[in-house]
Every structure is written in structure tokens, then in C-alpha cells.
Design a protein around this motif. Sequence first.
Motif, mmCIF file in Angstrom:
data_model
loop_
_atom_site.group_PDB
_atom_site.id
_atom_site.type_symbol
_atom_site.label_atom_id
_atom_site.label_comp_id
_atom_site.label_asym_id
_atom_site.label_seq_id
_atom_site.Cartn_x
_atom_site.Cartn_y
_atom_site.Cartn_z
ATOM 1 N N SER A 1 0.859 -1.180 0.000
ATOM 2 C CA SER A 1 0.000 0.000 0.000
ATOM 3 C C SER A 1 0.899 1.235 0.000
ATOM 4 O O SER A 1 1.881 1.298 0.741
ATOM 5 C CB SER A 1 -0.875 -0.023 1.259
ATOM 6 O OG SER A 1 -1.643 1.149 1.333
ATOM 7 N N GLY A 2 0.606 2.174 -0.891
ATOM 8 C CA GLY A 2 1.414 3.396 -0.967
ATOM 9 C C GLY A 2 2.649 3.278 -1.837
ATOM 10 O O GLY A 2 3.424 4.229 -1.957
ATOM 11 N N SER A 3 2.838 2.126 -2.478
ATOM 12 C CA SER A 3 4.045 1.950 -3.307
ATOM 13 C C SER A 3 3.900 2.618 -4.681
ATOM 14 O O SER A 3 4.889 2.726 -5.410
ATOM 15 C CB SER A 3 4.377 0.461 -3.470
ATOM 16 O OG SER A 3 3.308 -0.220 -4.105
ATOM 17 N N GLY A 4 2.678 3.010 -5.032
ATOM 18 C CA GLY A 4 2.475 3.701 -6.308
ATOM 19 C C GLY A 4 1.752 2.871 -7.365
ATOM 20 O O GLY A 4 1.774 3.224 -8.548
ATOM 21 N N LYS A 5 1.079 1.816 -6.954
ATOM 22 C CA LYS A 5 0.376 0.940 -7.921
ATOM 23 C C LYS A 5 -0.685 1.715 -8.715
ATOM 24 O O LYS A 5 -0.715 1.653 -9.939
ATOM 25 C CB LYS A 5 -0.312 -0.241 -7.194
ATOM 26 C CG LYS A 5 0.611 -1.121 -6.396
ATOM 27 C CD LYS A 5 -0.124 -2.281 -5.762
ATOM 28 C CE LYS A 5 -1.177 -1.887 -4.751
ATOM 29 N NZ LYS A 5 -0.668 -1.174 -3.551
ATOM 30 N N SER A 6 -1.552 2.434 -7.995
ATOM 31 C CA SER A 6 -2.637 3.156 -8.678
ATOM 32 C C SER A 6 -2.067 4.281 -9.533
ATOM 33 O O SER A 6 -2.559 4.536 -10.640
ATOM 34 C CB SER A 6 -3.621 3.741 -7.664
ATOM 35 O OG SER A 6 -4.123 2.722 -6.859
ATOM 36 N N THR A 7 -1.037 4.927 -9.031
ATOM 37 C CA THR A 7 -0.399 6.019 -9.788
ATOM 38 C C THR A 7 0.139 5.480 -11.113
ATOM 39 O O THR A 7 -0.079 6.071 -12.176
ATOM 40 C CB THR A 7 0.741 6.644 -8.954
ATOM 41 O OG1 THR A 7 0.180 7.096 -7.722
ATOM 42 C CG2 THR A 7 1.412 7.782 -9.682
ATOM 43 N N ARG B 1 4.710 8.219 2.896
ATOM 44 C CA ARG B 1 3.665 8.755 2.023
ATOM 45 C C ARG B 1 2.300 8.673 2.711
ATOM 46 O O ARG B 1 1.579 9.653 2.781
ATOM 47 C CB ARG B 1 3.612 7.947 0.719
ATOM 48 C CG ARG B 1 4.757 8.213 -0.221
ATOM 49 C CD ARG B 1 4.670 7.260 -1.403
ATOM 50 N NE ARG B 1 5.580 7.609 -2.481
ATOM 51 C CZ ARG B 1 5.811 6.812 -3.526
ATOM 52 N NH1 ARG B 1 5.198 5.643 -3.615
ATOM 53 N NH2 ARG B 1 6.635 7.195 -4.477
ATOM 54 N N LYS C 1 -3.491 7.688 2.884
ATOM 55 C CA LYS C 1 -4.820 7.443 3.474
ATOM 56 C C LYS C 1 -4.745 7.355 5.008
ATOM 57 O O LYS C 1 -5.748 7.073 5.650
ATOM 58 C CB LYS C 1 -5.399 6.138 2.912
ATOM 59 C CG LYS C 1 -5.526 6.122 1.401
ATOM 60 C CD LYS C 1 -5.859 4.711 0.903
ATOM 61 C CE LYS C 1 -5.694 4.602 -0.596
ATOM 62 N NZ LYS C 1 -5.544 3.191 -1.031
ATOM 63 N N PRO D 1 11.219 7.013 -9.590
ATOM 64 C CA PRO D 1 10.941 7.570 -10.916
ATOM 65 C C PRO D 1 9.586 8.299 -10.906
ATOM 66 O O PRO D 1 8.707 7.940 -10.129
ATOM 67 C CB PRO D 1 10.874 6.343 -11.838
ATOM 68 C CG PRO D 1 11.222 5.159 -11.021
ATOM 69 C CD PRO D 1 11.312 5.558 -9.586
ATOM 70 N N THR D 2 9.445 9.280 -11.772
ATOM 71 C CA THR D 2 8.157 10.001 -11.845
ATOM 72 C C THR D 2 7.086 9.044 -12.367
ATOM 73 O O THR D 2 7.409 8.018 -12.992
ATOM 74 C CB THR D 2 8.258 11.183 -12.833
ATOM 75 O OG1 THR D 2 8.512 10.635 -14.147
ATOM 76 C CG2 THR D 2 9.353 12.154 -12.449
ATOM 77 N N PRO D 3 5.799 9.377 -12.166
ATOM 78 C CA PRO D 3 4.736 8.518 -12.716
ATOM 79 C C PRO D 3 4.897 8.293 -14.221
ATOM 80 O O PRO D 3 4.724 7.180 -14.720
ATOM 81 C CB PRO D 3 3.456 9.298 -12.382
ATOM 82 C CG PRO D 3 3.806 10.047 -11.125
ATOM 83 C CD PRO D 3 5.244 10.418 -11.275
HETATM 84 N N1 ADP Z 1 6.354 7.971 -8.812
HETATM 85 C C1 ADP Z 1 5.890 8.700 -7.814
HETATM 86 N N2 ADP Z 1 6.488 9.849 -7.462
HETATM 87 C C2 ADP Z 1 6.019 10.589 -6.434
HETATM 88 N N3 ADP Z 1 4.932 10.283 -5.701
HETATM 89 C C3 ADP Z 1 4.287 9.146 -6.012
HETATM 90 C C4 ADP Z 1 4.732 8.302 -7.070
HETATM 91 N N4 ADP Z 1 3.914 7.239 -7.137
HETATM 92 C C5 ADP Z 1 2.999 7.421 -6.172
HETATM 93 N N5 ADP Z 1 3.208 8.566 -5.495
HETATM 94 C C6 ADP Z 1 2.411 9.075 -4.380
HETATM 95 O O1 ADP Z 1 2.419 8.090 -3.370
HETATM 96 C C7 ADP Z 1 1.146 7.931 -2.810
HETATM 97 C C8 ADP Z 1 0.693 6.473 -2.945
HETATM 98 O O2 ADP Z 1 0.523 6.184 -4.326
HETATM 99 P P1 ADP Z 1 -0.629 5.216 -4.818
HETATM 100 O O3 ADP Z 1 -0.537 5.156 -6.301
HETATM 101 O O4 ADP Z 1 -1.942 5.583 -4.236
HETATM 102 O O5 ADP Z 1 -0.129 3.831 -4.179
HETATM 103 P P2 ADP Z 1 -0.879 2.445 -4.032
HETATM 104 O O6 ADP Z 1 -1.938 2.376 -5.097
HETATM 105 O O7 ADP Z 1 0.187 1.417 -4.211
HETATM 106 O O8 ADP Z 1 -1.455 2.443 -2.654
HETATM 107 C C9 ADP Z 1 0.232 8.929 -3.517
HETATM 108 O O9 ADP Z 1 0.105 10.079 -2.711
HETATM 109 C C10 ADP Z 1 0.955 9.239 -4.790
HETATM 110 O O10 ADP Z 1 0.702 10.531 -5.252
#
Ligand code: ADP
Length: 208
Positions: free
Chosen positions: A39-45, A144, A147, A186-188
Motif C-alpha cells: 500500500s502506498g508503493s504507487g500501484k494506482s499512480t 507517504r 490514506k 521515478p516520476t509517474p
Molecule cells: N512515482 C511517484 N512519485 C512521487 N509520488 C508518487 C509516485 N507514485 C505514487 N506517489 C504518491 O504516493 C502515494 C501512494 O501512491 P498510490 O498510487 O496511491 O499507491 P498504491 O496504489 O500502491 O497504494 C500517492 O500520494 C501518490 O501521489
Amino acid sequence: MSTVGNSTNIFWQESPVGKLERQKLLHQKSCVVWITGLSGSGKSTLACSLSRELFTRGNLSYVLDGDNLRHGLNQDLGFKAEDRTENIRRVGEVAKLFADAGLICIASLISPYRKDRDSCRAMLPDANFIEVFMNMPLTLCEERDPKGLYKLARAGKIKGFTGIDDPYEPPLNCEIEIKQKAGVCPTPGAMAGEVVTYLEEKGYLQHQ
Ligand SMILES: Nc1ncnc2c1ncn2[C@@H]1O[C@H](COP(=O)(O)OP(=O)(O)O)[C@@H](O)[C@H]1O
Ligand SMILES: Nc1ncnc2c1ncn2[C@@H]1O[C@H](COP(=O)(O)OS(=O)(=O)O)[C@@H](OP(=O)(O)O)[C@H]1O
């Protein structure tokens, strides 16, 4: 006639239009991009950025997000091990349908247990299961905490939280690993770029 699980006397109905024809119509080769990580690793992003990038390029994808599916299809499931396993199984089956429909299906779930992810891989035989591991340190995810769930888990207010008091088993054989470089994530756009490059190289995005 066959028996599958609790269903007896069932028959497979063939469709007049096949997967190959649908892929041809969409000018792409379908697959499942399975994004796993804490959780918070950036999967949804990554899922959102990838989906937008593919759309811009004229490729059709669809995102299956774990959190979102738990609002509907999987609302009867919690977070104990067998519920997570059933969650992943159902999403694997749905992803298989989307791939059969000719789409690039992007599944974004913690999917913490290796055997569950491997079962989904086995559902998609033609090597069309692309596992993407968001290899971000727990400390970063916890910093991060968008939530506030890690805070609650550390305070003992959420039990069985992945990475805190429930296991996450990293992949042993993933196709793509997204990780920090020199301590920087890395950036999204760059994360999506890594996946797009892979899909391009493997011929998923080609316009036939
Ligand atoms: N590559 C990235 N660079 C900077 N911030 C990021 C990046 N990927 C995700 N974040 C931030 O980290 C947080 C968690 O990302 P999120 O995509 O919701 O993770 P997950 O779906 O794994 O829980 C969000 O606030 C998002 O904006
Ligand atoms: N106990 C516990 N452990 C982990 N995550 C929890 C938990 N309780 C609620 N949440 C929230 O549920 C989201 C994860 O759902 P998933 O369907 O992806 O989980 S799983 O694959 O079945 O493990 C997860 O969303 P992401 O942060 O997007 O990963 C959390 O917001």
C-alpha cells in the motif's frame, strides 16, 4: 458436458467472434499487466499513468483497481488470508475476460501472496501475464501514507495490515521491477514509460 466446482451439467458456448479478431480490430495484442506492491508503493499512480499513456498512443486498456473492486464485486471480502486469496482469484478471472476481449488489462492490487499471483499467471497461458513489482521500501510507503492507514496500523487500530503485521511476498520472477534510482523514485510518467517500452518490445502495441 462437464462439472466445474459446484456447477454440474454445464456446456461451453463458443462465441462467433474470437479473441484474435477482436485484437485485430483494436490493432493490439491483449495482455494482463499485474501491478503488485505494498500500500502506498504507487500501484494506482502507475496504473493511471500507464492507462493514459496507452490511450494517447491509440491502445485500449482498462484498469482493475483492488480498492475500487472492493466497493462492488469484492465487497463481501475482508483482508484475512483466504479473503485476499479469493480477491486475487476473482480479479484474475476478470482480468482474463478483459484480455479475452482484446484489451490491455491493468490490474493494480497489493496481491501479497506469491502463490495467488502465480495462480493468475497460470490462468493466462500464452505468457501474456506481465507482473510489475513496485519495489518501494516500506519506509517510503509509510512516509507517504496518503490514506493514514499505516498510522492506524502502527497504532494497532487496523489489524493484519500488509507490511506491518501481515506478510508481503516479493515476486521471484517478475517481468518488470520499478524501483528507486539513487534513492529517488521515478516520476509517474517514467514508471509508465518503463512498462510501455516493455510492451512495445514484446509486440503488444503493434498496429497490424
Ligand atoms: N512515482 C511517484 N512519485 C512521487 N509520488 C508518487 C509516485 N507514485 C505514487 N506517489 C504518491 O504516493 C502515494 C501512494 O501512491 P498510490 O498510487 O496511491 O499507491 P498504491 O496504489 O500502491 O497504494 C500517492 O500520494 C501518490 O501521489
Ligand atoms: N489490512 C489491510 N492490508 C492492506 N490494505 C488494506 C488493509 N485494510 C484496508 N486496506 C486498503 O485496501 C487496499 C488493498 O486492497 P487490495 O484488494 O489491493 O488488497 S489485497 O490484494 O487483497 O491484499 C489498500 O489500498 P492501496 O493503498 O491502494 O494498496 C488499502 O487502502
